[in-house]
Scaffold this active site. Structure first.
Site, PDB file in Angstrom:
ATOM      1  N   ARG A   1       0.821  -1.213   0.000  1.00 32.47           N
ATOM      2  CA  ARG A   1       0.000   0.000   0.000  1.00 32.47           C
ATOM      3  C   ARG A   1       0.850   1.256   0.000  1.00 32.47           C
ATOM      4  O   ARG A   1       1.782   1.382   0.788  1.00 32.47           O
ATOM      5  CB  ARG A   1      -0.920   0.008   1.217  1.00 32.47           C
ATOM      6  CG  ARG A   1      -1.967  -1.074   1.104  1.00 32.47           C
ATOM      7  CD  ARG A   1      -2.873  -1.128   2.292  1.00 32.47           C
ATOM      8  NE  ARG A   1      -4.085  -1.854   1.919  1.00 32.47           N
ATOM      9  CZ  ARG A   1      -4.852  -2.525   2.753  1.00 32.47           C
ATOM     10  NH1 ARG A   1      -4.580  -2.537   4.027  1.00 32.47           N
ATOM     11  NH2 ARG A   1      -5.926  -3.151   2.319  1.00 32.47           N
TER      12      ARG A   1
ATOM     13  N   SER B   1     -23.112 -14.135  11.435  1.00 31.31           N
ATOM     14  CA  SER B   1     -22.399 -12.986  10.896  1.00 31.31           C
ATOM     15  C   SER B   1     -22.375 -13.055   9.368  1.00 31.31           C
ATOM     16  O   SER B   1     -22.042 -14.097   8.790  1.00 31.31           O
ATOM     17  CB  SER B   1     -20.965 -13.006  11.459  1.00 31.31           C
ATOM     18  OG  SER B   1     -20.175 -11.971  10.921  1.00 31.31           O
TER      19      SER B   1
ATOM     20  N   SER C   1     -19.849  -1.508   1.778  1.00 27.32           N
ATOM     21  CA  SER C   1     -19.120  -0.374   1.215  1.00 27.32           C
ATOM     22  C   SER C   1     -18.425  -0.661  -0.099  1.00 27.32           C
ATOM     23  O   SER C   1     -18.137   0.251  -0.850  1.00 27.32           O
ATOM     24  CB  SER C   1     -18.088   0.112   2.218  1.00 27.32           C
ATOM     25  OG  SER C   1     -17.075  -0.850   2.365  1.00 27.32           O
TER      26      SER C   1
ATOM     27  N   HIS D   1     -21.966   3.192   6.493  1.00 25.08           N
ATOM     28  CA  HIS D   1     -22.028   3.806   5.159  1.00 25.08           C
ATOM     29  C   HIS D   1     -23.408   4.359   4.835  1.00 25.08           C
ATOM     30  O   HIS D   1     -23.725   4.610   3.679  1.00 25.08           O
ATOM     31  CB  HIS D   1     -21.572   2.805   4.094  1.00 25.08           C
ATOM     32  CG  HIS D   1     -20.122   2.478   4.241  1.00 25.08           C
ATOM     33  ND1 HIS D   1     -19.128   3.284   3.729  1.00 25.08           N
ATOM     34  CD2 HIS D   1     -19.504   1.487   4.922  1.00 25.08           C
ATOM     35  CE1 HIS D   1     -17.948   2.773   4.062  1.00 25.08           C
ATOM     36  NE2 HIS D   1     -18.143   1.693   4.782  1.00 25.08           N
TER      37      HIS D   1
ATOM     38  N   LYS E   1     -17.520   9.360   8.490  1.00 24.98           N
ATOM     39  CA  LYS E   1     -17.801   9.294   7.058  1.00 24.98           C
ATOM     40  C   LYS E   1     -18.855  10.352   6.719  1.00 24.98           C
ATOM     41  O   LYS E   1     -18.519  11.516   6.556  1.00 24.98           O
ATOM     42  CB  LYS E   1     -18.143   7.852   6.675  1.00 24.98           C
ATOM     43  CG  LYS E   1     -16.866   6.981   6.820  1.00 24.98           C
ATOM     44  CD  LYS E   1     -17.039   5.490   6.668  1.00 24.98           C
ATOM     45  CE  LYS E   1     -15.706   4.778   6.973  1.00 24.98           C
ATOM     46  NZ  LYS E   1     -15.796   3.330   7.018  1.00 24.98           N
TER      47      LYS E   1
ATOM     48  N   THR F   1      -9.377   4.062  27.745  1.00 25.59           N
ATOM     49  CA  THR F   1      -8.834   4.957  26.733  1.00 25.59           C
ATOM     50  C   THR F   1      -9.391   6.352  26.969  1.00 25.59           C
ATOM     51  O   THR F   1     -10.463   6.517  27.541  1.00 25.59           O
ATOM     52  CB  THR F   1      -9.182   4.426  25.309  1.00 25.59           C
ATOM     53  OG1 THR F   1      -8.400   5.140  24.354  1.00 25.59           O
ATOM     54  CG2 THR F   1     -10.641   4.604  24.969  1.00 25.59           C
TER      55      THR F   1
ATOM     56  N   THR G   1      -9.164  -6.485   0.639  1.00 25.44           N
ATOM     57  CA  THR G   1     -10.362  -5.676   0.875  1.00 25.44           C
ATOM     58  C   THR G   1     -11.516  -6.180   0.002  1.00 25.44           C
ATOM     59  O   THR G   1     -12.670  -6.163   0.403  1.00 25.44           O
ATOM     60  CB  THR G   1     -10.063  -4.190   0.584  1.00 25.44           C
ATOM     61  OG1 THR G   1      -8.890  -3.822   1.321  1.00 25.44           O
ATOM     62  CG2 THR G   1     -11.200  -3.289   0.995  1.00 25.44           C
TER      63      THR G   1
HETATM   64  C1  LIG Z   1     -15.022   2.426   7.925  1.00 26.77           C
HETATM   65  C2  LIG Z   1     -15.832   1.312   8.522  1.00 26.77           C
HETATM   66  C3  LIG Z   1     -15.872   1.089   9.901  1.00 26.77           C
HETATM   67  C4  LIG Z   1     -14.914   1.783  10.823  1.00 26.77           C
HETATM   68  O1  LIG Z   1     -15.283   3.102  11.052  1.00 26.77           O
HETATM   69  P1  LIG Z   1     -14.131   4.148  11.453  1.00 26.77           P
HETATM   70  O2  LIG Z   1     -14.870   5.223  12.144  1.00 26.77           O
HETATM   71  O3  LIG Z   1     -13.472   4.548  10.186  1.00 26.77           O
HETATM   72  O4  LIG Z   1     -13.189   3.414  12.354  1.00 26.77           O
HETATM   73  C5  LIG Z   1     -16.770   0.178  10.425  1.00 26.77           C
HETATM   74  N1  LIG Z   1     -17.601  -0.523   9.612  1.00 26.77           N
HETATM   75  C6  LIG Z   1     -17.565  -0.370   8.268  1.00 26.77           C
HETATM   76  C7  LIG Z   1     -18.492  -1.168   7.433  1.00 26.77           C
HETATM   77  C8  LIG Z   1     -16.667   0.532   7.684  1.00 26.77           C
HETATM   78  O5  LIG Z   1     -16.599   0.644   6.359  1.00 26.77           O
END
Ligand SMILES: *Cc1c(COP(=O)(O)O)cnc(C)c1O
Length: 426
Positions: A21, A137, A189, A217, A248, A277, A363
């Site tokens: 990458r 799942s 996604s 998404h 997102k 955390t 991916t």
């Molecule tokens: C991007 C993504 C996540 C993680 O979300 P972040 O806030 O980027 O860590 C979880 N589930 C799906 C399906 C994703 O595409």
């Protein structure tokens, strides 16, 4: 022992598989997204157009969102200063959780440092707290959900992607008395397809299972208030746990779950990923909440995103480019070969100042390597035509086969309603 050599060999094997990458060094220009400054390997800067951002609605540069972040940082400072339990629970974070609970019409919500962490923490903790739980799942679930399932240590069954008949078989073969958790996404996604949410809810009811949906998404982008596919289809109250991201559609950073108070209280109390955390910083929480509240009452970003996605699909399909038909804002362009996919991406950047990251195995499955295009409300019609021109030229240079335009998505299928520009407040 040649420690360094071991790491270098590990990375070399990725290079050989065309899986190495390379990250693009970008400086997004607030106020002019999707334009950004790109710096190449020798640090030479130039302006490019981003076509693969998950800041799906451009909310990351929304003026009220930026102002909320700046003002809050000015008043409350930068960091939260501690974990949720030890001094880190800041007022904007409390307000953010209320805003999220309201978005999904749930009793409560819980914010994590990312969507990844929210899936890992929530799925593993919920499953562990259900004695002798079985998890069902979807085969194409995101890595963070797989991680949550694994980490729970509970028995799991993988059902074929969006296949409710297979899910039913697996549920029916499981002891009725055991607790069950069905985990799936709404919008997937990479293929941009949508789960049969209502049918999965029916099965959950029939077999007494809990439902956990990842709406990462979809939040901000679907449903009258941006509550996601479950809101759009009137199914939010049939889903037990809704998970989403603030990174997102909402354009900020962080993840969350929304559910009833008992589930939220249990995850809050038992998930190490939540407990040990530092809390999200107040300025980020204020920015995220401003974005969520904006999208609850403004549909113009959603409408414009759908319009630009439809237009992009039609215009690329008309040019014989292998666009996958999707019912969503995601526009996959299948290349089907890792080397060609990377070469196409490089050529788009080097020759056309267009940035689309290649998506290769793991991916997506081998043979389905692709350019994943995500049109936003801020991509103009002119940019879409530039994209078509660049892709046609790259396809010709690399001799990637064109296809017969899919009649389902060509421009002739667009109605004038599809192309009407939404009005502000509409
Ligand atoms: C991007 C993504 C996540 C993680 O979300 P972040 O806030 O980027 O860590 C979880 N589930 C799906 C399906 C994703 O595409």
């Amino acid at each position: 022992m040649d420690y360094r050599g071991i790491f270098e060999d590990a990375v070399d094997s990725l290079r050989q598989e065309k899986r190495y990458r390379v990250f693009a060094d970008l400086e997004r220009i607030a106020g002019r997204f999707p334009r950004a400054v790109y710096r190449d390997a020798s640090d030479n800067a130039r302006e490019i157009t981003i076509w693969c951002s998950n800041d799906y609605l451009g909310m990351g540069q929304n003026e009220t969102v930026i102002a909320a972040m700046q003002e809050t940082a000015g008043k409350l400072g930068v960091g939260a200063g501690g974990t949720r339990n030890i001094s880190g629970t800041n007022r904007p974070l409390v307000e953010l959780e209320r805003s999220l609970a309201d978005l999904h019409r749930k009793e409560a919500a819980l914010v994590f440092t990312s969507g990844f962490v929210s899936n890992e923490a929530a799925i593993s903790t919920i499953a562990r707290l259900l004695p002798d739980c079985v998890i069902f799942s979807d085969q194409l679930n995101h890595a963070s959900m797989i991680q949550g399932v694994r980490q729970s240590g509970m028995q799991k069954h993988i059902f074929r992607h969006n296949d409710v008949a297979h899910l039913r078989e697996l549920l029916a073969a499981t002891d009725r008395k055991r607790p069950k958790l069905i985990v799936f996404e709404s919008v997937y996604s990479m293929d941009g397809d949508i789960a049969p949410v209502a049918q999965i809810c029916d099965l959950a009811e029939e077999f007494g299972a809990l439902t956990y949906i990842d709406e990462v998404h979809a939040v901000g982008m679907y449903g009258p208030r941006g509550g996601g596919i479950a809101e759009r289809d009137g199914l939010m109250e049939r889903i037990d746990i809704i998970e989403g991201t603030l990174a997102k559609g909402f354009g900020a950073m962080g993840g969350y779950i929304a559910a009833n108070k008992a589930i939220i209280d249990a995850v809050r109390s038992y998930a190490p990923e939540f407990i040990f955390t530092t809390a999200l910083p107040p300025a980020l929480c204020a920015a995220a909440r401003t974005s969520i509240e904006h999208l609850k009452v403004s549909g113009v970003e959603r409408e414009m995103q759908q319009r630009q996605a439809r237009l992009t699909k039609a215009i690329l399909a008309d040019a014989g480019l292998p666009v996958m038909e999707t019912p969503t804002h995601i526009v996959p362009l299948i290349v089907g070969d890792a080397r060609l996919c990377k070469a196409a991406s490089d050529m788009l950047m080097d020759k056309h100042n267009i940035y689309i990251q290649p998506i290769n195995y793991p991916t997506v499955p081998r043979g389905t390597e692709r350019l994943r295009i995500t049109p936003t409300p801020l991509h103009t019609d002119e940019m879409i035509f530039e994209l078509r021109h660049a892709l046609v030229s790259v396809w010709a240079s690399l001799e990637i086969p064109r296809v017969q335009a899919d009649p389902a998505i060509t421009a002739s299928k667009l109605t004038s309603g599809d192309l009407t520009l939404p009005t502000v407040g509409g």
